[in-house]
Design an enzyme around this catalytic site. Structure first.
Site, mmCIF file in Angstrom:
data_model
loop_
_atom_site.group_PDB
_atom_site.id
_atom_site.type_symbol
_atom_site.label_atom_id
_atom_site.label_comp_id
_atom_site.label_asym_id
_atom_site.label_seq_id
_atom_site.Cartn_x
_atom_site.Cartn_y
_atom_site.Cartn_z
ATOM 1 N N ARG A 70 51.633 -87.342 -33.989
ATOM 2 C CA ARG A 70 53.038 -86.932 -33.917
ATOM 3 C C ARG A 70 53.807 -87.959 -33.109
ATOM 4 O O ARG A 70 54.060 -87.797 -31.919
ATOM 5 C CB ARG A 70 53.143 -85.547 -33.271
ATOM 6 C CG ARG A 70 54.573 -85.030 -33.151
ATOM 7 C CD ARG A 70 54.558 -83.623 -32.575
ATOM 8 N NE ARG A 70 55.915 -83.118 -32.336
ATOM 9 C CZ ARG A 70 56.612 -83.353 -31.225
ATOM 10 N NH1 ARG A 70 56.088 -84.083 -30.222
ATOM 11 N NH2 ARG A 70 57.824 -82.856 -31.075
ATOM 12 N N SER A 117 55.562 -75.196 -39.046
ATOM 13 C CA SER A 117 55.982 -74.614 -37.765
ATOM 14 C C SER A 117 56.697 -73.301 -38.021
ATOM 15 O O SER A 117 57.522 -73.213 -38.926
ATOM 16 C CB SER A 117 56.965 -75.549 -37.044
ATOM 17 O OG SER A 117 56.363 -76.784 -36.792
ATOM 18 N N LYS A 119 58.445 -81.017 -25.935
ATOM 19 C CA LYS A 119 59.363 -81.092 -27.083
ATOM 20 C C LYS A 119 60.750 -80.784 -26.533
ATOM 21 O O LYS A 119 61.024 -79.662 -26.094
ATOM 22 C CB LYS A 119 58.952 -80.076 -28.144
ATOM 23 C CG LYS A 119 59.841 -80.029 -29.396
ATOM 24 C CD LYS A 119 59.296 -78.990 -30.380
ATOM 25 C CE LYS A 119 60.263 -78.595 -31.481
ATOM 26 N NZ LYS A 119 60.362 -79.562 -32.579
HETATM 27 C C1 LIG Z 1 55.392 -79.860 -30.884
HETATM 28 C C2 LIG Z 1 55.756 -78.571 -30.253
HETATM 29 N N1 LIG Z 1 56.228 -77.512 -30.982
HETATM 30 C C3 LIG Z 1 56.521 -76.420 -30.267
HETATM 31 S S1 LIG Z 1 56.218 -76.718 -28.598
HETATM 32 C C4 LIG Z 1 55.671 -78.325 -28.882
HETATM 33 C C5 LIG Z 1 55.210 -79.218 -27.795
HETATM 34 C C6 LIG Z 1 53.857 -78.825 -27.284
HETATM 35 O O1 LIG Z 1 53.500 -79.706 -26.236
HETATM 36 P P1 LIG Z 1 52.675 -79.186 -24.973
HETATM 37 O O2 LIG Z 1 51.327 -78.742 -25.476
HETATM 38 O O3 LIG Z 1 52.580 -80.402 -24.070
HETATM 39 O O4 LIG Z 1 53.479 -78.073 -24.374
HETATM 40 C C1 LIG Z 2 55.779 -78.221 -34.087
HETATM 41 C C2 LIG Z 2 54.472 -78.013 -34.351
HETATM 42 C C3 LIG Z 2 53.908 -76.707 -34.402
HETATM 43 N N1 LIG Z 2 52.606 -76.531 -34.660
HETATM 44 C C4 LIG Z 2 51.787 -77.601 -34.888
HETATM 45 C C5 LIG Z 2 50.350 -77.352 -35.171
HETATM 46 N N2 LIG Z 2 52.258 -78.854 -34.872
HETATM 47 C C6 LIG Z 2 53.555 -79.134 -34.613
HETATM 48 N N3 LIG Z 2 53.971 -80.324 -34.612
#
Ligand SMILES: Cc1ncsc1CCOP(=O)(O)O
Ligand SMILES: C=C1C=NC(C)=NC1=N
Ligand SMILES: [Mg+2]
Length: 210
Positions: A38, A109, A138
């Site tokens: 990502r 998502s 995020k």
């Molecule tokens: C990609 C994404 N989608 C919802 S929260 C998130 C970030 C998750 O990152 P972390 O595990 O460091 O909280």
């Molecule tokens: C936003 C997200 C939510 N869930 C997963 C598995 N990946 C992502 N990038």
């Protein structure tokens, strides 16, 4: 999916304290079951550098038979012949992804129960439900829903495989599994660790106890 979803590591170079290839290699030794590339947001690579890092991380996954999933970017996913793609609600419509993506794992998502119901009408392999807990990773994350939201989705009769995501650490991971998720997906708990192998091992151990 049962073998793939338990400990689903997500990372881009922008999330990484150490070298991304080193962190991924260590995380695999620590027992992750799936990896998502990502490369997105402030400080992320673009263009040929992004493709090159993707290829490098895909090679590391392939050596250990770990599924390699690409976030959002269907051109990159098809170019790399990734095992899977993960898209958000406001990315390419899922019908189009199902049609265009040549690989076999498709993840979406999901934030609301309604979105989870919608997802169940498509041939999707898993849904990423969150953010479960507050996250700083995020920047535009929605309001945390709490682990009980997974229970609510299950109570709505939705049986699509679920990974929780958002602020998941070794302290709170068990709540996500106990709420009915097949696995946990996370970034910083491993990507920001000085000891990614130990971080992954500790998370894996918690999953077996949950
Ligand atoms: C990609 C994404 N989608 C919802 S929260 C998130 C970030 C998750 O990152 P972390 O595990 O460091 O909280
Ligand atoms: C936003 C997200 C939510 N869930 C997963 C598995 N990946 C992502 N990038
Ligand atoms: Mg997205």
């Amino acid at each position: 999916m049962k073998q793939i979803l338990p400990l689903y590591f997500i990372m881009g170079s922008q999330d990484c304290k150490l070298d991304p290839a080193f962190t991924l290699t260590e995380a695999i030794k620590g027992g992750i079951t799936c990896f998502q590339f990502r490369e997105k947001g402030p400080g992320s690579l673009q263009g040929t550098e992004k493709v090159a890092l993707g290829r490098k991380l895909q090679r590391i996954c392939r050596e250990s038979n770990i599924p390699f999933i690409v976030n959002d970017d269907i051109e990159l996913a098809n170019t790399l012949q990734a095992d899977g793609i993960h898209v958000g609600q406001d990315d390419m419509p899922i019908e189009e992804v199902v049609h265009k993506f040549v690989g076999n794992i498709i993840g979406l998502s999901v934030h609301t129960v309604e979105e989870a119901k919608q997802a169940a009408t498509h041939n999707i392999d898993y849904i990423g439900v969150g953010p479960i807990f507050p996250t700083g990773t995020k920047k535009d994350a929605k309001k945390p829903v709490g682990a009980s939201h997974i229970h609510t989705i299950r109570d709505a009769g939705i049986s699509t495989p679920i990974v929780g995501i958002g602020g998941i650490t070794k302290q709170n991971a068990h709540h996500v599994i106990q709420a009915g998720a097949e696995g946990i997906s996370l970034i910083s708990a491993i990507s920001m660790s000085d000891y990614p192998q130990l971080a992954a091992k500790q998370l894996k151990a918690i999953l077996t106890l949950a």
